[in-house]
Write an enzyme that holds these catalytic residues in place. Structure first.
Site, short mmCIF file in Angstrom:
data_model
loop_
_atom_site.label_atom_id
_atom_site.label_comp_id
_atom_site.label_asym_id
_atom_site.label_seq_id
_atom_site.Cartn_x
_atom_site.Cartn_y
_atom_site.Cartn_z
N TYR A 1 101.25 80.03 -43.49
CA TYR A 1 100.21 80.64 -44.29
C TYR A 1 99.01 79.82 -44.81
CZ TYR A 1 98.61 82.01 -49.11
OH TYR A 1 97.56 82.27 -49.96
N LYS B 1 95.13 80.65 -43.66
CA LYS B 1 93.92 80.59 -44.72
C LYS B 1 93.03 79.55 -44.21
CE LYS B 1 95.63 83.72 -47.45
NZ LYS B 1 94.76 85.03 -47.55
#
Length: 231
Positions: free
Chosen positions: A156, A160
């Site tokens: 994750y 990002k």
């Protein structure tokens, strides 16, 4: 009248962004993968639902064609849809896990941006807001005073970080479009089991701010509700 398309707008941050922008006078198009939930959200908001799965080329193309046929233009694109990926130990993560997370959080943004750029370029003030995260910031994840430094989320966080750089590069490569990234911060949503200390309204402050910029607004910035973030 500002026409705004939001992906993943059927719940949490996407829904609250839609609610706030409608209250500010935007015509909002609720994009969502789940048709039942998307229609229910749009009906509750007084918006129009447009089905879109950001991981599917045909779905994204169909969504852009739908908007072209009905609204004819988009002034603001909010790339909000994202996934956290599997919650497993780092040594158990696989290449397939990584491909799945990046396909939604990064490649999905490229898909949607590519499909919607012709509609954005019909606007006199085209704006893209990519919903990123402080989890993708070296500065935040190395600061012991920030929550981002307290737990690992390899896929994750990496996705990002890639999204924030994608934002910076789009801003440089697309001078006719304002492209910025927003960090919602640690917000209580379904994404984290409602564990964050911020409300969804606080979590959407930066998104709403960047979605509301005028012709003299910034581009290539990474912001949270308090201002510009180090990356």
């Amino acid at each position: 009248m500002t026409t705004t398309f939001i992906t993943g707008a059927n719940r949490s941050l996407g829904y609250e962004t839609a609610r706030r922008l409608i209250a500010a006078g935007h015509t909002v198009l609720v994009g969502a993968r789940d048709a039942e939930r998307g229609r229910a959200a749009a009906d509750a908001l007084g918006a129009r639902f447009v089905p879109i799965d950001v991981s599917d080329d045909a779905s994204v193309a169909a969504a852009a064609a739908d908007v072209a046929a009905h609204e004819g233009t988009v002034d603001v694109l909010v790339n909000n849809a994202g996934i956290s990926g599997p919650h497993r130990a780092a040594d158990e993560l696989t290449a397939a896990d990584a491909a799945g997370v990046f396909d939604v959080n990064v490649v999905g943004v490229v898909r949607v941006t590519h499909a919607f750029l012709p509609l954005l370029r019909r606007s006199s003030n085209p704006v893209i807001v990519n919903v990123s995260s402080g989890m993708g910031s070296f500065a935040a994840t190395h600061d012991p005073d920030r929550v981002e430094s307290t737990f690992p989320a390899p896929l994750y966080a990496a996705s990002k970080s890639a999204l924030t750089m994608l934002t910076a590069q789009y801003a440089r490569a697309l001078p006719d479009v304002k492209v910025n990234a927003a960090d919602p911060g640690y917000t209580a949503t379904e994404f984290n089991g409602h564990s964050g200390p911020q409300t969804v309204t606080e979590g959407t402050d930066a998104v709403v701010e960047l979605a509301s910029i005028g012709p003299d607004g910034p581009t290539g910035q990474f912001r949270d509700r308090h201002g510009v973030l180090a990356w």
